[in-house]
Design an enzyme around this catalytic site. Structure first.
Site: not given
Ligand SMILES: Nc1nc2c(ncn2[C@@H]2O[C@H](COP(=O)(O)OP(=O)(O)OP(=O)(O)O)[C@@H](O)[C@H]2O)c(=O)[nH]1
Ligand SMILES: Nc1ncnc2c1ncn2[C@@H]1O[C@H](COP(=O)(O)OP(=O)(O)OP(=O)(O)O)[C@@H](O)[C@H]1O
Length: 211
Positions: A25, A44, A56, A137, A150
């Site tokens: 940026r 993290v 899960r 990621e 969010t």
């Molecule tokens: N708020 C929100 N975040 C999501 C949703 N689906 C995915 N994400 C975000 O994207 C990340 C990776 O999602 P996926 O690409 O579906 O990964 P995955 O490991 O197959 O599945 P998850 O169990 O959802 O992490 C999640 O850890 C979330 O941070 C959603 O429906 N709502």
């Molecule tokens: N790639 C990312 N970069 C920055 N912040 C993230 C990223 N992924 C998740 N977060 C944020 O980190 C915080 C904790 O997220 P957490 O890992 O518990 O959630 P999640 O990724 O949605 O969960 P899960 O992958 O277990 O479904 C949340 O505020 C989420 O928005």
């Protein structure tokens, strides 16, 4: 398990990548051209969230680092949908990590209504024990997608993943509204950018005057 030791290289990766992506940026700013990156965040994954995800998905403790791909997570937030693809082009040209997976949840939104572009990278960190290559990621999304995600994340947390049907339906509608907002903003993108340039120039003049 010694989580502090396990997570240390991930903390290092997040810290390094935050600096590197934020510099992108800054480089656009030096050149006074539109930056496709609005801001960058990183985290993290909390241990409680790692354990919950492992449970899960039925991941055993010895497979956590291979199968949970978002222990190190970065997020790049953009103004416009097109910027996401511009950022992707920049990321593909880099030599400091390898992209091993791409998920376009913009072209194909998730069931919840979620939209974002995700990549999984292999990133090398230098530790006192030598090089460690780990997974991280990167989520790339617009401001509107970020606003929606969010809020949805908070609601999901409140209901422990069991969001009531009616709220789910309203969230899906809100996701569509956010996407329409992105489309509308894209259609007046030139106007927005011209206005921002004028504003920045004026800020620069005021700053020089007040010195
Ligand atoms: N708020 C929100 N975040 C999501 C949703 N689906 C995915 N994400 C975000 O994207 C990340 C990776 O999602 P996926 O690409 O579906 O990964 P995955 O490991 O197959 O599945 P998850 O169990 O959802 O992490 C999640 O850890 C979330 O941070 C959603 O429906 N709502
Ligand atoms: N790639 C990312 N970069 C920055 N912040 C993230 C990223 N992924 C998740 N977060 C944020 O980190 C915080 C904790 O997220 P957490 O890992 O518990 O959630 P999640 O990724 O949605 O969960 P899960 O992958 O277990 O479904 C949340 O505020 C989420 O928005």
């Amino acid at each position: 398990m010694n989580w502090e030791a396990i997570l240390a290289p991930y903390t290092q990766a997040v810290d390094e990548l935050k600096v590197k992506l934020r510099r992108m940026r800054a480089q656009y700013e030096y050149e006074s051209s539109h930056s496709p990156i609005e801001f960058v965040t990183g985290r993290v994954k909390p241990v409680s969230s790692i354990l919950e995800k492992a449970r899960r998905k039925g991941i055993s403790m010895d497979r956590i680092e291979d199968e949970i791909q978002d222990i190190a997570g970065l997020r790049i937030v953009c103004q416009f949908v097109d910027d996401i693809y511009a950022v992707m082009e920049l990321l593909k040209r880099r030599n400091d990590f390898e992209i091993i997976e791409e998920k376009d949840y913009i072209a194909e939104k998730k069931e919840s209504g979620y939209r974002s572009y995700h990549i999984i990278i292999k990133y090398p960190v230098e530790t006192i024990h030598g090089e460690k290559i780990l997974l991280a990621e990167i989520q790339i999304r617009t401001l509107a997608m970020n606003f929606w995600a969010t809020n949805e994340h908070s609601i999901n947390y409140k209901y422990s993943g069991q969001i009531p049907v009616d709220i789910k339906r309203r969230l899906k509608r809100a996701a569509e509204a956010a996407f329409r907002l992105d489309e509308e903003m894209s259609s007046i993108r030139n106007e927005v950018q011209e206005a921002q340039k004028i504003f920045k120039k004026k800020q620069g003049q005021d700053h020089r005057k007040n010195r």
